[in-house]
Design an enzyme around this catalytic site. Structure first.
Site, PDB file in Angstrom:
ATOM      1  N   ASP A   6       0.782  -1.112  -0.132  1.00  0.00           N
ATOM      2  CA  ASP A   6       0.021   0.251  -0.087  1.00  0.00           C
ATOM      3  C   ASP A   6       0.868   1.264   0.036  1.00  0.00           C
ATOM      4  O   ASP A   6       2.217   1.180   0.085  1.00  0.00           O
ATOM      5  CB  ASP A   6      -1.160   0.085   1.314  1.00  0.00           C
ATOM      6  N   ASN A  48      -7.924  -4.225  13.838  1.00  0.00           N
ATOM      7  CA  ASN A  48      -9.275  -4.436  13.240  1.00  0.00           C
ATOM      8  C   ASN A  48      -9.411  -5.596  12.241  1.00  0.00           C
ATOM      9  O   ASN A  48     -10.308  -5.812  11.599  1.00  0.00           O
ATOM     10  CB  ASN A  48      -9.958  -3.188  12.760  1.00  0.00           C
ATOM     11  N   HIS A  52      -7.497  -5.519   9.343  1.00  0.00           N
ATOM     12  CA  HIS A  52      -7.195  -5.160   7.951  1.00  0.00           C
ATOM     13  C   HIS A  52      -5.808  -5.783   7.378  1.00  0.00           C
ATOM     14  O   HIS A  52      -4.948  -6.028   8.291  1.00  0.00           O
ATOM     15  CB  HIS A  52      -7.272  -3.533   7.826  1.00  0.00           C
ATOM     16  N   GLU A 106      -9.982  -2.423   4.903  1.00  0.00           N
ATOM     17  CA  GLU A 106     -10.569  -2.335   6.106  1.00  0.00           C
ATOM     18  C   GLU A 106     -11.730  -3.204   6.295  1.00  0.00           C
ATOM     19  O   GLU A 106     -12.524  -3.424   5.420  1.00  0.00           O
ATOM     20  CB  GLU A 106     -10.840  -0.825   6.494  1.00  0.00           C
TER      21      GLU A 106
HETATM   22  C1  GLP Z   1      -1.148  -0.338   8.566  1.00  0.00           C
HETATM   23  C2  GLP Z   1      -0.714  -0.924   7.283  1.00  0.00           C
HETATM   24  C3  GLP Z   1      -0.762  -2.434   7.257  1.00  0.00           C
HETATM   25  C4  GLP Z   1      -0.083  -2.960   8.482  1.00  0.00           C
HETATM   26  C5  GLP Z   1      -0.856  -2.323   9.721  1.00  0.00           C
HETATM   27  C6  GLP Z   1      -0.290  -3.035  11.250  1.00  0.00           C
HETATM   28  O1  GLP Z   1      -1.861   0.473   8.600  1.00  0.00           O
HETATM   29  N1  GLP Z   1      -1.420  -0.318   6.123  1.00  0.00           N
HETATM   30  O2  GLP Z   1      -0.140  -3.068   6.085  1.00  0.00           O
HETATM   31  O3  GLP Z   1       0.051  -4.125   8.471  1.00  0.00           O
HETATM   32  O4  GLP Z   1      -1.165  -1.188   9.898  1.00  0.00           O
HETATM   33  O5  GLP Z   1       0.578  -1.883  11.468  1.00  0.00           O
HETATM   34  P1  GLP Z   1       1.396  -2.283  12.743  1.00  0.00           P
HETATM   35  O6  GLP Z   1       2.616  -3.221  12.405  1.00  0.00           O
HETATM   36  O7  GLP Z   1       1.986  -0.909  12.961  1.00  0.00           O
HETATM   37  O8  GLP Z   1       0.747  -2.810  13.963  1.00  0.00           O
END
Ligand code: GLP
Length: 250
Positions: free
Chosen positions: A70, A139, A141, A146
């Site tokens: 992303d 959540n 995602h 989402e």
């Molecule tokens: C972000 C990214 C995801 C990632 C997730 C978890 O928003 N878009 O690809 O896996 O949230 O992030 P974290 O590792 O900081 O918990």
């Protein structure tokens, strides 16, 4: 349907080293590997361990192709919050990846639908994703897919949920009451779709900390539902989870 392989490591350091070792091995076995790569806090240690392996053992990344999951829309690669900047900081500047083989959606593209289609076509042209490395949101995602009543299969422009935005940009969320304009920043992002992710030949998901435990348990053992996008991983035949004890204690 094959159950996912679940590897539970004692702590974040061990999780990072284990995930890096699996990716490093995949690169050694298949030098022209096509990887999907995540951002966020969780993979930072994994990237550091991959860089360390490259330096110590000379793992050759010169034929590897990468596609990030992303990228924020409306920001360019020089914005320090962009995932392009994140990837340069944590991986691209430290291993011998060829810049032409490192792909992220173009956050500044004028036509979002065309950009999403271009990205999807570039993945196809590279032969598809061999190994998708994923994180997971609290959540459920994946990328920026989402929870909701429907999910999109292909790469698309997505709106971040309020909770994801607050979690990713606590400093902006704190200012939002006084400065409503900041609410519009980093609100939308290009993301691979759930279909793009599920088409990967292999999936490696990393999760750390007690905050991910409940959603992970639901994703693995609960019903398949668009309200928990990670639950769709139950449909994939080759998923490995690398967790630390806090995330995997259920
Ligand atoms: C972000 C990214 C995801 C990632 C997730 C978890 O928003 N878009 O690809 O896996 O949230 O992030 P974290 O590792 O900081 O918990």
């Amino acid at each position: 349907m094959r159950r996912p392989r679940v590897l539970v490591e004692p702590d974040y350091e061990a999780l990072s080293r284990r995930a890096a070792a699996l990716i490093d091995q995949a690169v050694r076995e298949q030098p022209a590997l096509v990887l999907a790569l995540p951002t966020g806090a969780t993979p930072v240690g994994m990237y550091a361990a991959l860089v360390d392996l490259h330096r110590r053992t000379g793992t050759d990344w010169s034929q590897v192709t990468t596609f990030n999951l992303d990228e924020y829309a409306g920001v360019g690669p020089d914005d320090p919050e962009s995932y392009a900047a994140y990837m340069r900081r944590h991986l691209f500047e430290h291993v011998n990846l060829h810049p032409a083989r490192c792909h992220l959606p173009d956050g500044l593209a004028a036509d979002p639908a065309a950009e999403a289609a271009r990205y999807e076509a570039a993945i196809d042209a590279a032969g598809g994703i061999d190994l998708a490395v994923l994180g997971i949101g609290t959540n459920g995602h994946l990328g920026f897919n989402e929870p909701g009543s429907a999910l999109t299969a292909a790469t698309h422009l997505a709106e971040l949920s309020e909770s994801t935005w607050r979690r990713n940009f606590p400093h902006l969320a704190a200012r939002a009451a006084m400065e409503p304009a900041v609410r519009a920043r980093y609100r939308r992002a290009y993301t691979m779709g759930i279909g793009t992710i599920l088409q990967a030949r292999r999936i490696l998901l990393l999760a750390s900390g007690a905050g991910k435990r409940a959603i992970l348990r639901e994703a693995l053992h609960g019903p398949i539902t668009t309200q928990n996008p990670a639950s769709l991983l139950q449909l994939h035949p080759d998923v490995t989870l690398v967790l630390d004890r806090e995330a995997g204690a259920w």
